[in-house]
Design a protein around this motif. Structure first.
Motif, PDB file in Angstrom:
ATOM      1  N   TYR A 187      58.616  61.906 -26.789  1.00  0.00           N
ATOM      2  CA  TYR A 187      59.198  62.288 -28.198  1.00  0.00           C
ATOM      3  C   TYR A 187      60.383  63.617 -27.965  1.00  0.00           C
ATOM      4  CZ  TYR A 187      57.010  59.146 -31.617  1.00  0.00           C
ATOM      5  OH  TYR A 187      56.753  58.244 -32.267  1.00  0.00           O
ATOM      6  N   ASP A 188      60.058  64.247 -26.821  1.00  0.00           N
ATOM      7  CA  ASP A 188      60.754  65.511 -26.477  1.00  0.00           C
ATOM      8  C   ASP A 188      62.214  65.306 -25.773  1.00  0.00           C
ATOM      9  OD1 ASP A 188      58.993  67.072 -27.961  1.00  0.00           O
ATOM     10  OD2 ASP A 188      57.652  67.228 -25.958  1.00  0.00           O
ATOM     11  N   ASP A 189      62.126  64.003 -25.386  1.00  0.00           N
ATOM     12  CA  ASP A 189      63.194  63.506 -24.486  1.00  0.00           C
ATOM     13  C   ASP A 189      64.500  63.266 -25.356  1.00  0.00           C
ATOM     14  OD1 ASP A 189      61.643  63.524 -22.288  1.00  0.00           O
ATOM     15  OD2 ASP A 189      61.057  61.289 -22.412  1.00  0.00           O
ATOM     16  N   ASP A 190      65.799  63.349 -24.683  1.00  0.00           N
ATOM     17  CA  ASP A 190      67.010  63.045 -25.386  1.00  0.00           C
ATOM     18  C   ASP A 190      67.334  61.727 -25.579  1.00  0.00           C
ATOM     19  OD1 ASP A 190      69.761  63.052 -26.340  1.00  0.00           O
ATOM     20  OD2 ASP A 190      70.326  64.710 -25.211  1.00  0.00           O
ATOM     21  N   ASP A 223      52.688  55.473 -30.930  1.00  0.00           N
ATOM     22  CA  ASP A 223      51.820  56.821 -31.016  1.00  0.00           C
ATOM     23  C   ASP A 223      52.301  57.788 -30.383  1.00  0.00           C
ATOM     24  OD1 ASP A 223      50.615  55.344 -32.872  1.00  0.00           O
ATOM     25  OD2 ASP A 223      49.037  54.228 -31.471  1.00  0.00           O
ATOM     26  N   SER A 224      52.690  57.405 -28.944  1.00  0.00           N
ATOM     27  CA  SER A 224      53.171  58.676 -27.907  1.00  0.00           C
ATOM     28  C   SER A 224      54.534  58.353 -27.607  1.00  0.00           C
ATOM     29  CB  SER A 224      52.021  58.416 -27.029  1.00  0.00           C
ATOM     30  OG  SER A 224      52.006  57.318 -26.203  1.00  0.00           O
ATOM     31  N   SER A 225      55.222  57.402 -27.832  1.00  0.00           N
ATOM     32  CA  SER A 225      56.652  57.062 -27.262  1.00  0.00           C
ATOM     33  C   SER A 225      57.653  56.579 -28.349  1.00  0.00           C
ATOM     34  CB  SER A 225      56.438  56.023 -26.282  1.00  0.00           C
ATOM     35  OG  SER A 225      56.050  55.166 -26.560  1.00  0.00           O
ATOM     36  N   VAL A 226      59.069  56.870 -28.124  1.00  0.00           N
ATOM     37  CA  VAL A 226      60.199  56.279 -28.864  1.00  0.00           C
ATOM     38  C   VAL A 226      60.169  55.087 -27.823  1.00  0.00           C
ATOM     39  CG1 VAL A 226      62.295  56.429 -29.821  1.00  0.00           C
ATOM     40  CG2 VAL A 226      60.732  58.296 -29.766  1.00  0.00           C
ATOM     41  N   ASN A 227      60.234  53.850 -28.557  1.00  0.00           N
ATOM     42  CA  ASN A 227      60.540  52.606 -28.038  1.00  0.00           C
ATOM     43  C   ASN A 227      61.716  51.905 -28.007  1.00  0.00           C
ATOM     44  OD1 ASN A 227      57.600  52.571 -26.932  1.00  0.00           O
ATOM     45  ND2 ASN A 227      56.947  52.068 -29.109  1.00  0.00           N
ATOM     46  N   PHE A 228      62.340  51.735 -26.818  1.00  0.00           N
ATOM     47  CA  PHE A 228      63.923  51.128 -26.948  1.00  0.00           C
ATOM     48  C   PHE A 228      63.576  49.747 -26.637  1.00  0.00           C
ATOM     49  CE2 PHE A 228      65.443  55.285 -26.302  1.00  0.00           C
ATOM     50  CZ  PHE A 228      66.493  55.427 -26.779  1.00  0.00           C
ATOM     51  N   ALA A 229      64.404  48.857 -27.424  1.00  0.00           N
ATOM     52  CA  ALA A 229      64.435  47.393 -27.051  1.00  0.00           C
ATOM     53  C   ALA A 229      65.704  47.186 -26.361  1.00  0.00           C
ATOM     54  CB  ALA A 229      64.551  46.376 -28.569  1.00  0.00           C
ATOM     55  N   MET A 249      64.514  49.546 -11.942  1.00  0.00           N
ATOM     56  CA  MET A 249      65.600  50.539 -12.102  1.00  0.00           C
ATOM     57  C   MET A 249      65.374  51.452 -13.494  1.00  0.00           C
ATOM     58  SD  MET A 249      68.593  47.918 -11.008  1.00  0.00           S
ATOM     59  CE  MET A 249      69.683  49.226 -11.553  1.00  0.00           C
ATOM     60  N   ALA A 250      64.814  50.998 -14.519  1.00  0.00           N
ATOM     61  CA  ALA A 250      64.524  51.780 -15.439  1.00  0.00           C
ATOM     62  C   ALA A 250      63.682  52.871 -15.428  1.00  0.00           C
ATOM     63  CB  ALA A 250      64.249  51.102 -16.940  1.00  0.00           C
ATOM     64  N   LYS A 251      62.572  52.384 -14.601  1.00  0.00           N
ATOM     65  CA  LYS A 251      61.552  53.582 -14.504  1.00  0.00           C
ATOM     66  C   LYS A 251      62.258  54.811 -13.493  1.00  0.00           C
ATOM     67  CE  LYS A 251      56.919  54.583 -12.509  1.00  0.00           C
ATOM     68  NZ  LYS A 251      57.287  55.876 -11.795  1.00  0.00           N
ATOM     69  N   VAL A 252      62.895  54.194 -12.598  1.00  0.00           N
ATOM     70  CA  VAL A 252      63.425  55.081 -11.536  1.00  0.00           C
ATOM     71  C   VAL A 252      64.486  55.929 -12.164  1.00  0.00           C
ATOM     72  CG1 VAL A 252      64.780  55.348  -9.255  1.00  0.00           C
ATOM     73  CG2 VAL A 252      62.944  53.876  -9.529  1.00  0.00           C
ATOM     74  N   GLU A 253      65.464  55.141 -12.963  1.00  0.00           N
ATOM     75  CA  GLU A 253      66.633  56.138 -13.535  1.00  0.00           C
ATOM     76  C   GLU A 253      66.263  57.077 -14.560  1.00  0.00           C
ATOM     77  OE1 GLU A 253      69.625  55.939 -12.363  1.00  0.00           O
ATOM     78  OE2 GLU A 253      69.227  54.804 -10.528  1.00  0.00           O
ATOM     79  N   LEU A 254      65.449  56.495 -15.430  1.00  0.00           N
ATOM     80  CA  LEU A 254      64.845  57.407 -16.613  1.00  0.00           C
ATOM     81  C   LEU A 254      64.180  58.695 -16.232  1.00  0.00           C
ATOM     82  CD1 LEU A 254      63.289  54.671 -18.993  1.00  0.00           C
ATOM     83  CD2 LEU A 254      65.625  56.049 -19.403  1.00  0.00           C
ATOM     84  N   GLU A 255      63.527  58.504 -15.321  1.00  0.00           N
ATOM     85  CA  GLU A 255      62.788  59.844 -14.600  1.00  0.00           C
ATOM     86  C   GLU A 255      63.620  60.634 -13.984  1.00  0.00           C
ATOM     87  OE1 GLU A 255      59.601  58.049 -12.140  1.00  0.00           O
ATOM     88  OE2 GLU A 255      58.169  57.902 -13.694  1.00  0.00           O
ATOM     89  N   ALA A 256      64.725  60.168 -13.231  1.00  0.00           N
ATOM     90  CA  ALA A 256      65.665  60.951 -12.770  1.00  0.00           C
ATOM     91  C   ALA A 256      66.545  61.640 -13.708  1.00  0.00           C
ATOM     92  CB  ALA A 256      66.673  60.058 -11.696  1.00  0.00           C
ATOM     93  N   ALA A 257      66.717  60.988 -14.787  1.00  0.00           N
ATOM     94  CA  ALA A 257      67.777  61.645 -15.755  1.00  0.00           C
ATOM     95  C   ALA A 257      66.809  62.670 -16.824  1.00  0.00           C
ATOM     96  CB  ALA A 257      68.024  60.598 -16.944  1.00  0.00           C
ATOM     97  N   GLY A 258      65.481  62.867 -16.322  1.00  0.00           N
ATOM     98  CA  GLY A 258      64.609  63.863 -16.794  1.00  0.00           C
ATOM     99  C   GLY A 258      63.735  63.461 -18.078  1.00  0.00           C
ATOM    100  N   CYS A 259      63.679  61.922 -18.359  1.00  0.00           N
ATOM    101  CA  CYS A 259      63.101  61.363 -19.442  1.00  0.00           C
ATOM    102  C   CYS A 259      61.703  61.101 -18.776  1.00  0.00           C
ATOM    103  CB  CYS A 259      63.585  59.972 -19.865  1.00  0.00           C
ATOM    104  SG  CYS A 259      65.435  60.382 -20.661  1.00  0.00           S
ATOM    105  N   SER A 260      60.517  61.454 -19.741  1.00  0.00           N
ATOM    106  CA  SER A 260      59.076  60.867 -19.560  1.00  0.00           C
ATOM    107  C   SER A 260      58.946  59.473 -19.874  1.00  0.00           C
ATOM    108  CB  SER A 260      58.456  62.068 -20.069  1.00  0.00           C
ATOM    109  OG  SER A 260      58.653  61.935 -21.636  1.00  0.00           O
TER     110      SER A 260
END
Length: 276
Positions: A187-190, A223-229, A249-260
């Protein structure tokens, strides 16, 4: 021995034997030549259907059925040449067939379903389907049953009546498929950054199609995340490749961009209680 010879040379017996021998020879000739012609016609039918690119399953089924019908006609013609009462024989066979049919109603139901599957072709050999609760690749469609091979290489034989009576999902019937994915961020991610990352991953993948267009949107607030389709499109044969690559790739790139990427966790709080 002499009595037998005299009996055979009798003026009344000899014509009957000659006539019977001629009928027997004619009947054998009709059967042999008729069987050869039936096989020749069946092979010609198979070649014609193959030239017209008829489904292989339908070619085999119709060829077998055609040969059986032609052979039955040849046998009846041979019996008629022998002088046997074919009409009465057909009545007896029909009555016997009725009795056998009542005793084998389940098998006849499978046979009828097999005919329907072959004629209307909801799937063909080689298709990946879900039928009668089983998911696998169609190996063969037989008269009484359909054979599927599961992804872990198990052979499953399903009665045709169960296949035709239930819902059939054909995963390979269409040339392209939509890959339905879901990714959650904190929820705190951009959310704008997360959307850009997911869009870049999909559009840069070589096997993701540009038409139909990619669709990415916020599907739910968990409950603990904003879910993208995430809904990219791919050729049917590339479905699982696109699924696996984009997920990784989503896991790697999202974490690299600062998203949890939130995951379920349980916090346990211990309280000390003073005792007297």
């Amino acid at each position: 021995m002499e009595d037998v010879k005299q009996f055979l040379m009798n003026d009344e017996i000899l014509p009957l034997l000659s006539d019977g021998l001629i009928k027997l020879v004619l009947a054998l000739a009709i059967y042999i030549i008729g069987k050869w012609i039936a096989r020749l016609l069946t092979q010609s039918l198979m070649k014609l259907m193959n030239v017209r690119n008829v489904d292989p399953t339908l070619v085999t089924f119709l060829s077998n059925m055609g040969y059986a019908i032609l052979l039955a006609a040849v046998i009846l013609a041979a019996l008629d040449t022998l002088g046997l009462p074919v009409t009465s024989l057909l009545a007896v066979v029909g009555a016997a067939g009725l009795a056998v049919g009542l005793a084998m109603k389940d098998s006849l139901s499978n046979f009828a379903s097999g005919v329907m599957l072959v004629m209307f072709r909801p799937f063909s050999k080689g298709d990946f389907v879900e039928a009668a609760g089983v998911t696998g690749k169609v190996e063969e469609i037989r008269i009484f049953n359909t054979i599927l091979v599961t992804p872990d290489n198990k052979q499953v034989i399903i009665p045709n009546s169960q296949v035709s009576d239930g819902t059939i999902t054909n995963f390979t019937a269409k040339a392209v498929r939509r890959v339905d994915l879901q990714f959650g961020v904190g929820y705190d991610d951009d959310l704008k950054v997360a959307r850009e990352v997911l869009t870049r991953i999909c559009t840069s993948h070589a096997k993701v199609l540009s038409d139909p267009p990619l669709n990415i949107f916020v599907m739910s607030l968990g409950d603990s995340s904003v879910n993208f389709a995430v809904r990219p499109w791919a050729k049917t044969e590339d479905y699982w490749t696109v699924w696996g690559d984009i997920t990784e790739m989503a896991k790697v790139e999202l974490e690299a961009a600062g998203c949890s990427i939130p995951f379920p966790q349980t916090d346990v709080h211990l309280h000390s209680v003073a005792t007297n």
